[in-house]
Enzyme design. Structure first.
Site, PDB file in Angstrom:
ATOM      1  N   ASP A  65       0.785  -1.227   0.107  1.00 10.04           N
ATOM      2  CA  ASP A  65      -0.036   0.158  -0.064  1.00 10.04           C
ATOM      3  C   ASP A  65       0.757   1.270  -0.046  1.00 10.04           C
ATOM      4  O   ASP A  65       2.064   1.317   0.191  1.00 10.04           O
ATOM      5  CB  ASP A  65      -0.784  -0.054   1.294  1.00 10.04           C
ATOM      6  CG  ASP A  65      -1.961   1.077   1.259  1.00 10.04           C
ATOM      7  OD1 ASP A  65      -2.349   1.563   0.024  1.00 10.04           O
ATOM      8  OD2 ASP A  65      -2.388   1.508   2.443  1.00 10.04           O
ATOM      9  N   GLU A 122       2.389   5.144  -4.178  1.00  7.95           N
ATOM     10  CA  GLU A 122       2.466   6.063  -5.116  1.00  7.95           C
ATOM     11  C   GLU A 122       3.773   6.738  -5.186  1.00  7.95           C
ATOM     12  O   GLU A 122       4.139   7.027  -6.311  1.00  7.95           O
ATOM     13  CB  GLU A 122       1.292   6.992  -5.196  1.00  7.95           C
ATOM     14  CG  GLU A 122      -0.186   6.253  -5.219  1.00  7.95           C
ATOM     15  CD  GLU A 122      -0.521   5.148  -4.305  1.00  7.95           C
ATOM     16  OE1 GLU A 122      -0.060   5.685  -3.009  1.00  7.95           O
ATOM     17  OE2 GLU A 122      -1.318   4.440  -4.188  1.00  7.95           O
ATOM     18  N   ASP A 166      -8.997   3.007  -2.996  1.00  4.54           N
ATOM     19  CA  ASP A 166     -10.206   3.350  -2.053  1.00  4.54           C
ATOM     20  C   ASP A 166     -11.243   3.807  -2.809  1.00  4.54           C
ATOM     21  O   ASP A 166     -11.525   5.103  -2.752  1.00  4.54           O
ATOM     22  CB  ASP A 166      -9.649   4.559  -0.999  1.00  4.54           C
ATOM     23  CG  ASP A 166      -8.329   4.073  -0.177  1.00  4.54           C
ATOM     24  OD1 ASP A 166      -8.167   2.747  -0.295  1.00  4.54           O
ATOM     25  OD2 ASP A 166      -7.633   4.773   0.419  1.00  4.54           O
TER      26      ASP A 166
HETATM   27  O1  MIG Z   1      -4.237   6.267   4.284  1.00  2.00           O
HETATM   28  O2  MIG Z   1      -3.738   1.059   5.838  1.00  2.00           O
HETATM   29  O3  MIG Z   1      -5.981   1.921   0.223  1.00  2.00           O
HETATM   30  O4  MIG Z   1      -6.976  -0.187   1.588  1.00  2.00           O
HETATM   31  O5  MIG Z   1      -7.085   0.254   4.228  1.00  2.00           O
HETATM   32  C1  MIG Z   1      -4.916   5.078   4.030  1.00  2.00           C
HETATM   33  C2  MIG Z   1      -5.112   1.739   5.639  1.00  2.00           C
HETATM   34  C3  MIG Z   1      -4.023   3.825   4.062  1.00  2.00           C
HETATM   35  C4  MIG Z   1      -5.146   2.992   2.170  1.00  2.00           C
HETATM   36  C5  MIG Z   1      -5.564   1.657   1.319  1.00  2.00           C
HETATM   37  C6  MIG Z   1      -6.699   1.054   2.312  1.00  2.00           C
HETATM   38  C7  MIG Z   1      -6.031   0.703   3.736  1.00  2.00           C
HETATM   39  C8  MIG Z   1      -5.713   2.176   4.334  1.00  2.00           C
HETATM   40  N1  MIG Z   1      -4.700   2.647   3.507  1.00  2.00           N
END
Ligand code: MIG
Length: 717
Positions: free
Chosen positions: A316, A319, A428
């Site tokens: 995650d 980017e 998201d």
């Molecule tokens: O700033 O880890 O897309 O699936 O639950 C949010 C918390 C960070 C973004 C991910 C989402 C995840 C969430 N993350």
């Protein structure tokens, strides 16, 4: 400029000194040709314009908003963390620079091999123009010619290499939520699935399993028996799938941080010091995934997880997302101190507010840190779209090495090239009906980019889901290779059993039916590895005419099925466009019902408990009985539904589900065959080298609507 011939139908053109992205595979033969498109350069950007006639369609661009036909909007390839996918957004998490322009006679594919920002104005500013703006002068352009869009997609897949293949358990049902904070929470979910007898193959772990959001740590306090739990659940066929974020917490004594500093693995600021940004753990450094040594180093960290029984990960914030950086925070704080006690006029107020409100993911951050590539030093902005891709490559190498068998790996940020190393979830989204239909529309564009192991957060991530929306969403997601129900902290709980008895029963049935379909879905996945091409195909790619082109809320799956999910609220059914005669399947554990429907527009009722889809003419659909986990699937008896007007064949692919043997062609093939005989009978056959398969039960509808039930013993071979 240099020109290359890649194949008879693919030409490459290279301008300036592009960064090697690793996307293009295969031999290049240098030739003397000019790009048949006029390029314009201005202010460091390169643009070109393609004429669009009224009938031209534009397809591709990966996980974006908009239609299947991308006309009428602006899109930007620039991986962005934006959790509110409103209609006016131009960038999401993926940057996929492949699109096809098609009219009724020819199709042309375009791939822009460039890791920085690319903007596509697809007939938005000027109705009949597609304008492409590349934010740089060093890039490649590949042109693909073909008679049809499907042909072009297939040659693009040859050009960009074979896709990542998850283990078979990756096609199971996954439960997730940002909010399972402790071992107890996770166990509760696991046990409820068991009690309700809802199939389950994995539970995703969000940030809370870590110690202070530190990658590759396990919280002693919240998950004291992590390994034990992971191993015990795995024995039952249920895996834990933890999250890993891109940012590494800055903290003395934390091994990943210390090794990263020692090994010079972090991206640098203008002064050559490791760049400081802030994300979940507070201040972090970002690994420079563009360096091979760093990929290796970070990949090896996953061993901490594989040693604890883990076989799947989600990457995650790659980017990479940035909450704030030191410079911007400092500016905000100084401005606030100056404003203290003052009487702010409107401009001063908004300026102060923006210093905090819009402090996340500012463009300037990506200009403040650098990657070293050979002897070049480039800002992240210039190579931005490689970051998530290379993090996934790093994870993929590490997991493969330390696990010795296949793993589940999905990433949030993506670009083409990453499809060889992992799948993705579409980020998201929200619990909105419009995002359910968006989910459907995104699927073919992802396949075009080479990504097959994909899915959206089923039920929606942000916002509160209604029971009706979750069930409708499941009716679509049961067909997507990645099937994960995930939701955000603070939103209404979203497990399939959270909406009362009736919907629990409906949801359970849908998930069971998903398991029934796994042999087929897995077979289709394995086929994409062998041949590329589409798994989810818009009707427009297969059928001529305006109706097919307009049917953006329907989809073909493989060569067998057509899906027409309900994507609107309070619906009891929907109108479906049938480009040819098809058999409507009301899919059930026992006694699915088949109805022959004529081509044209048909109204089909579709309740929350139904799972309905269409079988195409002369096609067979293999399936099996439901099981609680993928590992418990029984393939000794295979079932087949079919619509056999004259003759139909399906070759079912399968393998051991976990080794890399498929890369060497170690695949079990089962040929299923049915033929309507001249004398009116129906002949069926099954031939297989699958060690488990014994019997096949066919239920076939012929062209007159008559049903044939036939059982055959499998012939070896
Ligand atoms: O700033 O880890 O897309 O699936 O639950 C949010 C918390 C960070 C973004 C991910 C989402 C995840 C969430 N993350």
């Amino acid at each position: 400029m240099e020109a290359f011939k890649m194949t008879d139908n693919v030409m490459g053109f290279r301008f300036g000194n592009p960064v090697e992205t690793g996307v293009i595979q295969g031999e290049k033969t240098q030739v003397e040709v000019n790009l048949p498109i006029e390029l314009r350069e201005e202010g460091g950007k390169t643009t070109f314009t393609l004429k669009l006639t009224e009938n031209d369609r534009v397809y591709g661009l990966g996980p974006n908003l908009g239609g299947i036909n991308k006309r009428g909007r602006i899109y930007e390839s620039y991986c962005t963390d934006d959790p509110l996918h409103h209609e006016d957004k131009t960038t999401l998490y993926g940057a996929h620079n492949f699109f096809v322009l098609e009219d009724d006679d020819v199709a042309t594919g375009f791939f822009i091999d460039f890791p920085g920002r690319v903007k596509y104005d697809v007939g938005f500013t000027t109705l009949e123009e597609l304008q492409v703006e590349i934010h740089g002068q060093d890039f490649g352009i590949y042109l693909l010619e073909g008679a049809s869009i499907k042909e072009i997609v297939a040659s693009f897949h040859k050009l960009t290499g074979k896709p990542y293949m998850p283990p078979k358990w990756g096609l199971g049902y996954f439960q997730s939520r940002w909010g399972y904070q402790t071992e107890k929470d996770v166990k509760k979910v696991y046990e409820t699935f068991k009690e309700e007898e809802i199939p389950l193959d994995g539970i995703y772990l969000d940030l809370d399993y870590m110690e202070d959001f530190k990658d590759f740590t396990l919280s002693e306090e919240r998950f004291p028996n992590f390994k034990d739990m992971a191993l015990k659940m795995k024995e039952e066929g249920v895996r834990l799938i933890p999250i890993i974020d891109a940012g590494v917490k800055i903290e003395e004594g934390y091994p990943v941080y210390e090794e990263g500093i020692k090994g010079d693995h972090f991206v640098k600021d203008a002064e050559g010091k490791p760049y400081v940004a802030a994300v979940w753990p507070g201040k972090v450094h970002f690994p420079d995934f563009l360096k091979e040594e760093t990929q290796k180093w970070f990949g090896d960290q996953y061993k901490i997880l594989t040693d604890a029984g883990i076989e799947g990960v989600w990457n995650d914030m790659n980017e990479p997302a940035i909450f704030y950086d030191e410079t911007s925070l400092q500016e905000g704080v100084e401005a606030a101190i100056l404003a203290q006690g003052g009487n702010l006029n409107v401009n001063a107020f908004f300026s102060l507010r923006d210093k905090f409100m819009n402090i996340g993911n500012k463009l300037e951050y990506y200009r403040r840190f650098f990657h070293e590539i050979g002897d070049r030093r480039l800002t992240n902005e210039e190579v931005h779209n490689l970051y998530g891709y290379m993090m996934t490559k790093s994870a993929s190498m590490g997991l493969r090495k330390h696990l010795g068998k296949r793993h589940v790996l999905i990433s949030r940020a993506s670009s083409i090239g990453m499809h060889r190393y992992g799948g993705l979830w579409t980020g998201d989204n929200s619990s909105w009906w419009s995002h359910l239909s968006l989910n459907l529309r995104m699927l073919p564009a992802l396949n075009m980019s080479g990504f097959y192991y994909v899915g959206a957060d089923t039920g929606g991530f942000g916002g509160h889901v209604s029971g009706e929306l979750l069930t409708r969403w499941l009716q679509l997601s049961v067909f997507t290779p990645l099937l994960r129900n995930h939701s955000a902290l603070g939103t209404r709980v979203q497990e399939p059993y959270a909406f009362g008895e009736d919907l629990t029963r409906a949801n359970k049935k849908h998930i069971e039916r998903r398991y029934m379909l796994i042999p087929y879905l897995y077979s289709e996945m394995l086929k994409t590895y062998e041949t590329g091409g589409m798994m989810f195909t818009p009707l427009a790619f297969e059928f001529f005419g305006e109706e097919a082109q307009q049917a953006e809320d329907q989809m073909l799956l493989g060569e067998e099925l057509m899906l027409a999910p309900v994507v609107s609220q309070n619906a009891k059914g929907r109108y479906v466009y049938l480009p040819e005669d098809m058999v409507l399947v009301d899919f059930k554990k026992y006694d699915s019902s088949l109805t022959l429907l004529k081509d044209g527009v048909q109204y089909v009722s579709y309740t929350l408990e139904d799972l309905k889809f269409f079988l195409r003419r002369n096609r067979l659909l293999p399936y099996t009985m439901p099981s609680q986990t993928v590992k418990d699937q029984d393939l000794s008896v295979l079932k087949v539904l079919g619509y056999v007007d004259t003759e139909a064949v399906y070759v079912l692919y399968d393998d051991d589900g976990e080794s890399f043997g498929y890369e060497q062609g170690k695949i079990y093939k089962t040929t299923l065959y049915a033929r309507k005989l001249e004398n009116g009978g129906m002949r069926v056959e099954a031939k297989s080298n699958h060690p488990d398969l014994q019997t096949v039960n066919f239920t076939l509808m012929d062209g007159t609507g008559e049903i044939w039930n036939e059982e055959v013993k499998v012939q070896r071979g």
